[in-house]
Design an enzyme around this catalytic site. Structure first.
Site, PDB file in Angstrom:
ATOM      1  N   CYS A   1      49.511  88.119  44.460  1.00  0.00           N
ATOM      2  CA  CYS A   1      49.712  87.682  45.838  1.00  0.00           C
ATOM      3  C   CYS A   1      50.160  86.223  45.889  1.00  0.00           C
ATOM      4  O   CYS A   1      49.728  85.405  45.079  1.00  0.00           O
ATOM      5  CB  CYS A   1      48.424  87.813  46.633  1.00  0.00           C
ATOM      6  SG  CYS A   1      47.833  89.499  46.702  1.00  0.00           S
TER       7      CYS A   1
ATOM      8  N   ARG B   1      56.431  86.118  41.715  1.00  0.00           N
ATOM      9  CA  ARG B   1      55.058  86.428  41.293  1.00  0.00           C
ATOM     10  C   ARG B   1      54.789  87.928  41.280  1.00  0.00           C
ATOM     11  O   ARG B   1      53.808  88.374  40.693  1.00  0.00           O
ATOM     12  CB  ARG B   1      54.055  85.750  42.231  1.00  0.00           C
ATOM     13  CG  ARG B   1      54.028  84.238  42.102  1.00  0.00           C
ATOM     14  CD  ARG B   1      53.220  83.613  43.207  1.00  0.00           C
ATOM     15  NE  ARG B   1      51.811  83.884  43.098  1.00  0.00           N
ATOM     16  CZ  ARG B   1      50.936  83.064  42.511  1.00  0.00           C
ATOM     17  NH1 ARG B   1      51.343  81.944  41.982  1.00  0.00           N
ATOM     18  NH2 ARG B   1      49.664  83.374  42.461  1.00  0.00           N
TER      19      ARG B   1
ATOM     20  N   GLU C   1      58.831  96.501  29.807  1.00  0.00           N
ATOM     21  CA  GLU C   1      58.626  95.799  31.079  1.00  0.00           C
ATOM     22  C   GLU C   1      59.835  95.884  31.993  1.00  0.00           C
ATOM     23  O   GLU C   1      59.680  96.113  33.189  1.00  0.00           O
ATOM     24  CB  GLU C   1      58.395  94.306  30.810  1.00  0.00           C
ATOM     25  CG  GLU C   1      56.980  93.896  30.571  1.00  0.00           C
ATOM     26  CD  GLU C   1      56.867  92.384  30.442  1.00  0.00           C
ATOM     27  OE1 GLU C   1      57.542  91.800  29.564  1.00  0.00           O
ATOM     28  OE2 GLU C   1      56.103  91.789  31.203  1.00  0.00           O
TER      29      GLU C   1
ATOM     30  N   TRP D   1      50.318  91.912  46.531  1.00  0.00           N
ATOM     31  CA  TRP D   1      50.375  92.816  45.372  1.00  0.00           C
ATOM     32  C   TRP D   1      49.122  93.671  45.485  1.00  0.00           C
ATOM     33  O   TRP D   1      48.008  93.184  45.314  1.00  0.00           O
ATOM     34  CB  TRP D   1      50.374  91.991  44.086  1.00  0.00           C
ATOM     35  CG  TRP D   1      50.669  92.765  42.848  1.00  0.00           C
ATOM     36  CD1 TRP D   1      51.896  93.069  42.328  1.00  0.00           C
ATOM     37  CD2 TRP D   1      49.707  93.312  41.937  1.00  0.00           C
ATOM     38  NE1 TRP D   1      51.757  93.773  41.166  1.00  0.00           N
ATOM     39  CE2 TRP D   1      50.424  93.937  40.900  1.00  0.00           C
ATOM     40  CE3 TRP D   1      48.319  93.337  41.896  1.00  0.00           C
ATOM     41  CZ2 TRP D   1      49.803  94.581  39.839  1.00  0.00           C
ATOM     42  CZ3 TRP D   1      47.693  93.980  40.849  1.00  0.00           C
ATOM     43  CH2 TRP D   1      48.443  94.593  39.829  1.00  0.00           C
TER      44      TRP D   1
ATOM     45  N   LYS E   1      59.027  93.592  25.936  1.00  0.00           N
ATOM     46  CA  LYS E   1      60.160  93.206  26.787  1.00  0.00           C
ATOM     47  C   LYS E   1      60.911  94.444  27.247  1.00  0.00           C
ATOM     48  O   LYS E   1      61.255  94.578  28.416  1.00  0.00           O
ATOM     49  CB  LYS E   1      61.141  92.278  26.041  1.00  0.00           C
ATOM     50  CG  LYS E   1      60.711  90.885  25.775  1.00  0.00           C
ATOM     51  CD  LYS E   1      60.546  89.988  26.965  1.00  0.00           C
ATOM     52  CE  LYS E   1      59.179  90.092  27.548  1.00  0.00           C
ATOM     53  NZ  LYS E   1      58.168  89.182  27.145  1.00  0.00           N
TER      54      LYS E   1
ATOM     55  N   LYS F   1      53.855  88.055  37.994  1.00  0.00           N
ATOM     56  CA  LYS F   1      54.064  86.957  37.056  1.00  0.00           C
ATOM     57  C   LYS F   1      52.733  86.351  36.594  1.00  0.00           C
ATOM     58  O   LYS F   1      52.518  86.159  35.415  1.00  0.00           O
ATOM     59  CB  LYS F   1      54.935  85.881  37.720  1.00  0.00           C
ATOM     60  CG  LYS F   1      55.273  84.718  36.815  1.00  0.00           C
ATOM     61  CD  LYS F   1      56.222  85.136  35.717  1.00  0.00           C
ATOM     62  CE  LYS F   1      56.469  84.054  34.707  1.00  0.00           C
ATOM     63  NZ  LYS F   1      56.988  84.587  33.441  1.00  0.00           N
TER      64      LYS F   1
ATOM     65  N   GLU G   1      56.404  92.073  20.708  1.00  0.00           N
ATOM     66  CA  GLU G   1      56.999  91.337  21.830  1.00  0.00           C
ATOM     67  C   GLU G   1      58.314  91.991  22.256  1.00  0.00           C
ATOM     68  O   GLU G   1      58.605  92.114  23.455  1.00  0.00           O
ATOM     69  CB  GLU G   1      57.194  89.864  21.411  1.00  0.00           C
ATOM     70  CG  GLU G   1      57.860  88.963  22.436  1.00  0.00           C
ATOM     71  CD  GLU G   1      57.121  88.881  23.770  1.00  0.00           C
ATOM     72  OE1 GLU G   1      55.979  89.336  23.891  1.00  0.00           O
ATOM     73  OE2 GLU G   1      57.738  88.380  24.718  1.00  0.00           O
TER      74      GLU G   1
ATOM     75  N   HIS H   1      51.561 106.783   8.628  1.00  0.00           N
ATOM     76  CA  HIS H   1      50.186 107.103   9.016  1.00  0.00           C
ATOM     77  C   HIS H   1      50.133 107.693  10.426  1.00  0.00           C
ATOM     78  O   HIS H   1      49.065 107.713  11.042  1.00  0.00           O
ATOM     79  CB  HIS H   1      49.300 105.858   8.902  1.00  0.00           C
ATOM     80  CG  HIS H   1      49.217 105.336   7.507  1.00  0.00           C
ATOM     81  ND1 HIS H   1      48.461 105.952   6.531  1.00  0.00           N
ATOM     82  CD2 HIS H   1      49.837 104.298   6.901  1.00  0.00           C
ATOM     83  CE1 HIS H   1      48.603 105.295   5.385  1.00  0.00           C
ATOM     84  NE2 HIS H   1      49.437 104.291   5.589  1.00  0.00           N
TER      85      HIS H   1
ATOM     86  N   ASN I   1      44.594  85.350  48.363  1.00  0.00           N
ATOM     87  CA  ASN I   1      44.931  85.728  46.994  1.00  0.00           C
ATOM     88  C   ASN I   1      43.617  85.803  46.220  1.00  0.00           C
ATOM     89  O   ASN I   1      42.810  84.886  46.306  1.00  0.00           O
ATOM     90  CB  ASN I   1      45.848  84.641  46.394  1.00  0.00           C
ATOM     91  CG  ASN I   1      46.202  84.912  44.957  1.00  0.00           C
ATOM     92  OD1 ASN I   1      46.048  86.029  44.468  1.00  0.00           O
ATOM     93  ND2 ASN I   1      46.676  83.890  44.258  1.00  0.00           N
ATOM     94  N   GLY I   2      43.386  86.909  45.506  1.00  0.00           N
ATOM     95  CA  GLY I   2      42.145  87.051  44.751  1.00  0.00           C
ATOM     96  C   GLY I   2      41.483  88.382  45.057  1.00  0.00           C
ATOM     97  O   GLY I   2      42.107  89.264  45.650  1.00  0.00           O
TER      98      GLY I   2
HETATM   99  O1  M6R Z   1      50.377  83.470  32.113  1.00  0.00           O
HETATM  100  P1  M6R Z   1      49.937  84.185  30.860  1.00  0.00           P
HETATM  101  O2  M6R Z   1      50.710  83.770  29.676  1.00  0.00           O
HETATM  102  O3  M6R Z   1      48.460  84.059  30.634  1.00  0.00           O
HETATM  103  O4  M6R Z   1      50.245  85.706  31.132  1.00  0.00           O
HETATM  104  C1  M6R Z   1      49.859  86.689  30.235  1.00  0.00           C
HETATM  105  C2  M6R Z   1      50.594  87.977  30.486  1.00  0.00           C
HETATM  106  O5  M6R Z   1      50.301  88.464  31.765  1.00  0.00           O
HETATM  107  C3  M6R Z   1      52.111  87.802  30.360  1.00  0.00           C
HETATM  108  O6  M6R Z   1      52.467  87.278  29.133  1.00  0.00           O
HETATM  109  C4  M6R Z   1      52.825  89.154  30.556  1.00  0.00           C
HETATM  110  O7  M6R Z   1      52.534  89.992  29.481  1.00  0.00           O
HETATM  111  C5  M6R Z   1      54.340  88.941  30.698  1.00  0.00           C
HETATM  112  N1  M6R Z   1      54.826  89.737  31.781  1.00  0.00           N
HETATM  113  C6  M6R Z   1      55.088  89.311  29.480  1.00  0.00           C
HETATM  114  O8  M6R Z   1      56.457  89.274  29.638  1.00  0.00           O
END
Ligand code: M6R
Length: 607
Positions: free
Chosen positions: A2, A27, A487, A74, A484, A602, A480, A503, A99-100
């Protein structure tokens, strides 16, 4: 998650608030709303979907008033519908954006229902509006009512509140969720992050946990959790519009991938000395503490966890320091056996990730020698809660899929490992330092691979699944790369240490399962070649990232991304970049929302 923005000003605020919401879109959210307050009372608009829908409603029916709040939601409690969208209103006189998460919202809702309050939404936020309305009715003192309301809430919150009967005043409070106050010219603002206020002011105050605030266009008064008036430090920070815009690029993510040479350079600036690297990273008193460290525990989420995984290999192989890594949401809920002289290290781009913050608070019970955070936000909760902060210099990262934040995290972590290695008189550090100094140039050259990656992305976009394989530091880089891809393209992707293939995952391999293999020409390449043969024998299609293409048989089932030869310590930093480009290109072929992928946020500020 949010996004919150509020303003009280000498001018109309309706459009200014919606413009602020546009800057908060990154965000992640699913609905948006705005409320203004004027002599005519509260006026509210809410829309499901993008802020542009709210903007269109504003064009049709502008909201008037010099004070107001806006919000991107959100969904947590209740679906993304118009009635669940913020602002929430109590009896036409109190409006709240939040927010929260209010953990005890069900209990408070029961009490308020018993007292005759009617709920219009399924949200936890609505209890704040009604609870404040009740307290204000009893006390007739908004500051006291705000404190009583906060005392009733368990959980995390940053909320803004306006009253129909006080059209020139705005109230806000926070606990466990960030809230920044912006000081303008005959105006005051609140926001969940300063990006929302980028074009409005460069003067900010970061509220502390438990603070509440009341503001008019000319005055600002902050109270601590005991309701005592306090002053908080004023920060001057200019966030240029260029930092938050896409510039010439089609997406923020692409811009951020291309910014990596520059931000890595900024992250290294002044820190890569021939003398003591640690002295450039930490204050004097930290040196003795770091000298005595025997082991490191890293905790993080998502991409930051992957950076931690790479660092664990570095800590052990370069500096000879044992290192463990754990996902924050796991770490925070279990008991730990912590030996003496252990360092607790969190990694986070935002510094606001709820699980990482909770893990740090949990760790503080176990007697670690010190806590350090590698973070991209100097005034974030993690930075404030940690003993020491190692700042990355990634600049604002808008794309939900982290790119430049990751490579700058790796850069800072390698500096830390080199510094601690220097203290322990480890060998081979100078060569790594020399390579690191050239890293910005090496990354710049890699961006030229884009034209070779595009056709591979076209091909990959036809598949539903993909496997990523690597060994040693290339395993977390494979993770990673897979993260990507899933996501932003929504293609299912998993990463494995290449040795794990037989395995289990080998059962998945056929002509429908593309495999992306990270194969630097190091001591493990022969092992990877064996894995390649296992895949080829089952008709699998391969994309191989390697600086030894001649070692891989030419076949129509094998596509090569040629990599430069680089020393092992720098492999993870270099091999990340083509994987970012590959995921980006696949997503653009598929036409997904690259910068704001579905369901993701975000900053993950709730558990
Ligand atoms: O702000 P942070 O680095 O603590 O966030 C952690 C994850 O939420 C963040 O890295 C998330 O996995 C990203 N969307 C990856 O691209």
């Amino acid at each position: 998650m949010c996004g919150v923005i509020g303003a009280v000003s000498h001018e109309q605020v309706g459009q200014l608030l919606v413009d602020g919401l546009q800057r908060l879109e990154y965000r992640g959210y699913d609905s948006a709303g705005v409320v203004t307050v004027s002599e005519k009372g509260l006026a509210r608009l809410r829309e499901v979907g993008k802020v542009r829908a709210l903007n269109q409603s504003m064009q049709k029916s502008p909201l008037f008033g010099q004070c107001g709040l806006a919000h991107t939601r959100w969904a947590t409690h209740g679906k993304p519908t118009q009635t669940n969208a913020h602002p929430h209103v109590s009896r036409d006189s109190v409006a709240v954006v939040h927010n929260g998460i209010i953990d005890n919202c069900d209990a408070i809702r029961e009490e308020l229902l018993a007292d005759g309050y009617v709920f219009a939404s399924e949200t936890d936020t609505e209890v704040i509006a009604h609870a404040f309305h009740q307290a204000y009715g009893e006390t007739k003192d908004a500051i006291l009512a705000l404190r009583q309301t906060c005392d009733r809430l368990h959980g995390t919150y940053a909320f803004g509140l306006v009253l129909r009967d006080e059209p020139g005043k705005l109230w806000a409070a926070c606990h466990g969720s960030p809230l920044v106050v912006g000081i303008g010219d005959q105006a005051h603002y609140i926001a969940s992050d300063m990006v929302a206020l980028a074009s409005l002011t460069s003067r900010y105050i970061y509220l502390e946990d438990g603070d509440s605030v009341v503001m008019t266009q000319d005055h600002l008064q902050i109270f601590n959790k005991r309701n005592q008036p306090v002053t908080r430090e004023l920060h001057e920070l200019s966030l240029s519009v260029g930092q938050t815009s896409k510039g010439e690029y089609r997406h923020h993510m692409l811009k951020e991938i291309h910014e990596q040479p520059e931000v890595i350079k900024n992250t290294l600036a002044g820190r890569l000395t021939q003398e003591d690297v640690l002295a450039s990273l930490f204050p004097e008193e930290a040196m003795t503490m770091l000298e005595g460290i025997d082991r490191v525990q890293i905790v993080a989420c998502g991409t930051s966890y992957n950076a931690g995984m790479v660092a664990s290999y570095w800590f052990e192989s370069i500096a000879g320091i044992p290192c463990q890594v754990e996902i924050a949401s796991e770490y925070r809920y279990r008991h730990h056996v912590v030996k003496d002289n252990a360092l607790f290290l969190t990694i986070s781009q935002s510094g606001e990730t709820a699980d990482t913050i909770a893990a740090l608070k949990h760790a503080q019970m176990f007697g670690y020698q010190a806590t350090v955070t590698v973070c991209n936000a100097a005034n974030s909760a993690l930075a404030r809660l940690s003993d020491y902060v190692l700042l990355t210099q990634a600049g604002v990262e808008i794309g939900v899929a982290s790119t430049k934040a990751f490579t700058t995290q790796l850069t800072v972590l390698l500096l830390l490992v080199l510094g601690m290695g220097q203290q322990r008189q480890c060998e081979g550090l100078n060569v790594i330092k020399q390579g690191l100094a050239l890293l910005p140039e090496s990354v710049e050259k890699l961006l030229d691979l884009a034209s070779q990656i595009e056709p591979i992305a076209q091909w990959l976009s036809h598949y539903q699944h993909a496997l990523y394989l690597g060994r040693h530091t290339c395993y977390p880089i494979a993770q990673e790369g897979a993260l990507k891809l899933k996501e932003i393209s929504y293609i299912h992707a998993e990463a494995y240490p290449a040795g794990e293939l037989k395995h289990g995952p080998l059962a998945l391999v056929d002509e429908n399962m593309p495999i992306i293999i990270l194969a630097p020409n190091d001591g493990m390449i022969d092992k990877l070649l064996a894995n390649v043969q296992e895949v080829a024998a089952r008709g699998g299609h391969l994309v191989v990232l390697t600086d030894a293409p001649e070692r891989f048989a030419k076949s129509q089932n094998t596509r090569i991304i040629p990599m430069p030869a680089i020393m092992p310590a720098l492999v993870p930093l270099l091999y990340t970049v083509p994987l970012q480009l590959l995921a980006y290109d696949v997503a653009t072929v598929l036409g997904t929302d690259v910068d704001q992928p579905r369901n993701l946020a975000k900053s993950v500020t709730v558990e």
